[in-house]
Each structure stands twice: as C-alpha cells, then as structure tokens.
Design a protein around this motif. Structure first.
Motif, PDB file in Angstrom:
ATOM      1  N   LEU A  71      -8.164  18.884  41.220  1.00  9.89           N
ATOM      2  CA  LEU A  71      -8.843  17.670  40.615  1.00  9.89           C
ATOM      3  C   LEU A  71      -8.331  17.598  39.031  1.00  9.89           C
ATOM      4  O   LEU A  71      -8.169  16.753  38.201  1.00  9.89           O
ATOM      5  CB  LEU A  71     -10.079  17.275  40.766  1.00  9.89           C
ATOM      6  CG  LEU A  71     -10.532  16.937  42.223  1.00  9.89           C
ATOM      7  CD1 LEU A  71     -12.048  16.826  42.314  1.00  9.89           C
ATOM      8  CD2 LEU A  71      -9.944  15.639  42.627  1.00  9.89           C
ATOM      9  N   ALA A  72      -8.590  18.994  38.544  1.00 10.29           N
ATOM     10  CA  ALA A  72      -8.468  19.250  37.043  1.00 10.29           C
ATOM     11  C   ALA A  72      -7.111  19.092  36.647  1.00 10.29           C
ATOM     12  O   ALA A  72      -6.562  18.416  35.695  1.00 10.29           O
ATOM     13  CB  ALA A  72      -9.024  20.574  36.629  1.00 10.29           C
ATOM     14  N   LEU A  73      -6.009  19.581  37.517  1.00 10.67           N
ATOM     15  CA  LEU A  73      -4.637  19.574  37.304  1.00 10.67           C
ATOM     16  C   LEU A  73      -4.361  18.141  37.419  1.00 10.67           C
ATOM     17  O   LEU A  73      -3.465  17.653  36.635  1.00 10.67           O
ATOM     18  CB  LEU A  73      -4.050  20.584  38.469  1.00 10.67           C
ATOM     19  CG  LEU A  73      -3.926  21.959  38.115  1.00 10.67           C
ATOM     20  CD1 LEU A  73      -3.208  22.697  39.534  1.00 10.67           C
ATOM     21  CD2 LEU A  73      -3.584  22.411  36.840  1.00 10.67           C
ATOM     22  N   LEU A  74      -4.823  17.359  38.458  1.00 11.35           N
ATOM     23  CA  LEU A  74      -4.379  15.833  38.465  1.00 11.35           C
ATOM     24  C   LEU A  74      -4.770  15.160  37.172  1.00 11.35           C
ATOM     25  O   LEU A  74      -4.039  14.179  36.908  1.00 11.35           O
ATOM     26  CB  LEU A  74      -5.045  15.176  39.827  1.00 11.35           C
ATOM     27  CG  LEU A  74      -4.490  15.818  41.152  1.00 11.35           C
ATOM     28  CD1 LEU A  74      -4.995  15.054  42.276  1.00 11.35           C
ATOM     29  CD2 LEU A  74      -2.779  15.388  41.278  1.00 11.35           C
ATOM     30  N   ALA A  75      -5.898  15.324  36.822  1.00  8.87           N
ATOM     31  CA  ALA A  75      -6.581  14.779  35.692  1.00  8.87           C
ATOM     32  C   ALA A  75      -5.655  15.021  34.486  1.00  8.87           C
ATOM     33  O   ALA A  75      -5.267  14.100  33.484  1.00  8.87           O
ATOM     34  CB  ALA A  75      -7.949  15.042  35.337  1.00  8.87           C
ATOM     35  N   PHE A  76      -5.407  16.411  34.349  1.00  3.19           N
ATOM     36  CA  PHE A  76      -4.452  16.892  33.180  1.00  3.19           C
ATOM     37  C   PHE A  76      -2.909  16.073  33.265  1.00  3.19           C
ATOM     38  O   PHE A  76      -2.517  15.746  32.304  1.00  3.19           O
ATOM     39  CB  PHE A  76      -4.204  18.529  33.243  1.00  3.19           C
ATOM     40  CG  PHE A  76      -3.423  18.806  32.207  1.00  3.19           C
ATOM     41  CD1 PHE A  76      -3.813  18.765  30.737  1.00  3.19           C
ATOM     42  CD2 PHE A  76      -2.176  19.233  32.423  1.00  3.19           C
ATOM     43  CE1 PHE A  76      -3.072  19.230  29.854  1.00  3.19           C
ATOM     44  CE2 PHE A  76      -1.166  19.872  31.361  1.00  3.19           C
ATOM     45  CZ  PHE A  76      -1.678  19.468  30.083  1.00  3.19           C
ATOM     46  N   ALA A  77      -2.396  16.325  34.551  1.00  2.00           N
ATOM     47  CA  ALA A  77      -1.212  15.504  34.719  1.00  2.00           C
ATOM     48  C   ALA A  77      -1.125  14.037  34.417  1.00  2.00           C
ATOM     49  O   ALA A  77      -0.139  13.510  33.475  1.00  2.00           O
ATOM     50  CB  ALA A  77      -0.781  15.715  35.813  1.00  2.00           C
ATOM     51  N   GLY A  78      -2.478  13.242  34.715  1.00  2.00           N
ATOM     52  CA  GLY A  78      -2.481  11.850  34.469  1.00  2.00           C
ATOM     53  C   GLY A  78      -2.477  11.651  32.801  1.00  2.00           C
ATOM     54  O   GLY A  78      -1.896  10.726  32.368  1.00  2.00           O
ATOM     55  N   TRP A  79      -3.593  12.488  32.225  1.00  2.00           N
ATOM     56  CA  TRP A  79      -3.349  12.511  30.561  1.00  2.00           C
ATOM     57  C   TRP A  79      -2.285  12.544  30.200  1.00  2.00           C
ATOM     58  O   TRP A  79      -1.823  12.047  29.092  1.00  2.00           O
ATOM     59  CB  TRP A  79      -4.691  13.252  30.419  1.00  2.00           C
ATOM     60  CG  TRP A  79      -4.681  13.128  28.765  1.00  2.00           C
ATOM     61  CD1 TRP A  79      -5.263  12.455  28.114  1.00  2.00           C
ATOM     62  CD2 TRP A  79      -4.203  14.257  28.067  1.00  2.00           C
ATOM     63  NE1 TRP A  79      -5.197  12.889  26.745  1.00  2.00           N
ATOM     64  CE2 TRP A  79      -4.573  14.017  26.737  1.00  2.00           C
ATOM     65  CE3 TRP A  79      -3.410  15.439  28.261  1.00  2.00           C
ATOM     66  CZ2 TRP A  79      -4.067  14.734  25.621  1.00  2.00           C
ATOM     67  CZ3 TRP A  79      -3.031  15.963  27.184  1.00  2.00           C
ATOM     68  CH2 TRP A  79      -3.418  15.857  25.860  1.00  2.00           C
TER      69      TRP A  79
END
Length: 331
Positions: A31-39
């Motif tokens: 989830l943290a990786l997905l959030a970082f990728a979206g940001w």
C-alpha cells in the motif's frame, strides 16, 4: 491408561491458530508503494502540465513578437511606397519644368532670330506682334465676359500702334480696324447689363400691384350686396388667384426664387434658362394678383424682357485680327 492427548474431551475448545504476522507487513508495504507511485505520478503530471503551459505562453509571446515585426515591416513598406510616390511626383514636376524651360528657350531663340532678320524690320515686327496681342485680348474680353470698355481700350491701343507703322501693306488693316471700332462704339451698353437693369426695375415694381380686384361703385351693386356688404365678404371659389395668407407667402417666395434663377441665367448668358424662368414668373403673376391694368402691364414687361438679347451680335467683330493673321502669313 491412555495418552493424555488422546484422552481429551471432544467438548474442549480447539487451540488458537498461530498468527501470520509476515503477510500483514507485506500488505502495508504494498500500500505504501502504491501511494508513493500515485503521488509521484500526480507530481510528474503536474510538472508536465506546467511545462506545457509555459511552452504555450512562450509560443504566444513569440507569435506576438512576430506579428509586431510584421506590422512594423508593413508600416515601413507603406512609408517607402509613399516616399516613392512623392519622389515620382517630384520627378514629374521637375521634368515638366525642364520641358517648359526648353520651350521658353526655343521661343526666345525664335524671337531673337526673327528680330535679327533684316527683312522683318525688328521695330515694326514688334509693333505688329503687339497689335495682334491687343486684338486677341479684345476678342477674348468680348467672348468671355462681354467687356465692352476693356475691348474698346484694347482696340484704341491697337489703332495707335497701327498708325505708327509706315508700311502701306497695313493701310487696309487700319481701315478695317476703324470700321470695327465704329461698330463696337455703336453698341452702347452690354446687352446683359441692360437686361439685368430692366429685370431689377421689374422686380421692384411688383410690390405695387393690387392684391384685390378693383372695387365696383356702390351704386352699381345689387341691393343685397349694398345691405350686407359690410357684414359678409363674398369671394369667388373658382378663381385662380391665391387668397390665403400662407399660400400667398409661399407663392411670393417661389416668385422671388424664379427671379433669382433669371438673374443667375443672366450672369451665365443662358438665354434658354433666362426665358424659362421668366415664363414661370409670368405664371406666378396670374396666380398671385387678380386681373387688372397693372398686372397686364407687368406681363407685357415680362414679354419684353424675354425678347431682350443677352450677348453681342456684331458680324464685323474679329475681322481685323483675322486679316492681320492672313497678311502676316502671306508675308
């Protein structure tokens, strides 16, 4: 005696399952990786959009600069075209002046050569040239403005110059000039001036015309008119004379306009326009004033004004100039 595990009661609760702590941390990391990728993607998209806007603004500024440069070039082209036109006009004027100077130089050379010719008798040639110039001036004065006084002065000067020429070939010319001067003196005044003066006198006498018909003696009136004449005013309804005040004012204004048109035609020596205006004046006389001896006299005056000539009619005018040119051409 059995095994203790095997001797467990079936009703006892089952032992708890062991915790799977490793999978929970994995989901959190994902989830943290997905959030970082979206940001990071959103930030990259905003940066790309800002760069695109900056490029558009820069392109618009460049287009505006190009348009200003094009407009400046157009203004320069227009100013260059105007200067070119002015230069062409100046060149044409200079060329015309050079041509005029060349023509005047040629005329001067011709006159000098004529004066140097011993067969032309220089002083006599000058006198003849001056006589021709005076006769031409007199003809132009008569044709353009019927200037009788100016024409008479020109003829008198020409006669004085001819008297100073001793050549017998010009004797008949002096006789022709004397006849032409006599005919011109017999004219008297300019026909246009005579017609203008008579027209002004006629216009001044219109105010004295009676606006009503002559009154009948009371003794000849019928009894009912003698009885009610001071109470009732009887006017004919079928008459052509204008009676109403407003209509009479408009008619008088139209009459003055026709008189002005007649004066303008006199100035132009337009005989047709002059006579047409006088015919309309005669028509207004019958509309504005009743029949009377005074009105009939004014209408006779109008007919006499129509018959007046407006220009000189002398067949002998110009014969001296024509004879002089024929004599000079023959010699």
């Amino acid at each position: 005696m059995g095994h203790p595990a095997k001797n467990r009661n079936v009703n006892d609760p089952a032992p708890p399952a062991p915790r799977r702590s490793g999978f929970g941390w994995l989901w959190l990391v994902l989830l943290a990786l997905l959030a970082f990728a979206g940001w990071y993607g959103w930030r990259s998209w905003r940066s790309h959009e800002a760069d695109a806007r900056a490029q558009i603004v820069d392109a618009e500024q460049r287009v505006a600069l190009i348009e200003e440069s094009v407009n400046a070039l157009r203004r320069d082209l227009r100013s260059q075209a105007q200067r070119q036109q002015q230069a062409d006009a100046t060149n044409r004027v200079l060329r015309d002046e050079l041509l005029g100077i060349g023509q005047r130089a040629a005329l001067l050379e011709d006159n000098v050569s004529k004066l140097a010719d011993p067969d032309r008798h220089g002083a006599q040639a000058l006198r003849v040239d001056e006589v021709e110039m005076l006769l031409t001036s007199a003809a132009q004065r008569l044709d353009l403005n019927s200037d009788l006084d100016g024409a008479r002065r020109s003829y008198a000067l020409a006669a004085g110059l001819l008297d100073g020429i001793d050549d017998p070939a010009y004797l008949s010319l002096r006789q022709t000039l004397a006849q032409e001067r006599a005919a011109l003196d017999a004219v008297g005044a300019d026909p246009r001036s005579v017609a203008a003066g008579r027209l002004e006198v006629f216009a001044a006498t219109l105010q004295s015309l009676p606006e009503r018909a002559s009154a009948i003696e009371p003794s000849r009136l019928p009894w009912w008119r003698r009885a009610f004449g001071r109470i009732v005013e009887v006017r004919p309804t079928q008459g052509s004379v204008i009676v109403e005040t407003a209509d009479r004012a408009a008619g008088l204004a139209a009459l003055q306009l026709e008189l002005t048109l007649a004066r303008a035609a006199l100035e132009r020596r337009d005989a047709a326009g002059y006579r047409t205006a006088l015919r309309r004046v005669d028509a207004w006389l019958t509309r504005l004033w009743p029949d009377s001896a005074e009105r009939r006299a004014r209408r006779d005056t109008v007919r006499r004004l129509q018959a007046l000539p407006l220009s000189l009619r002398l067949p002998v005018l110009g014969t001296t100039l024509q004879q002089l040119r024929t004599l000079r051409g023959a010699r």
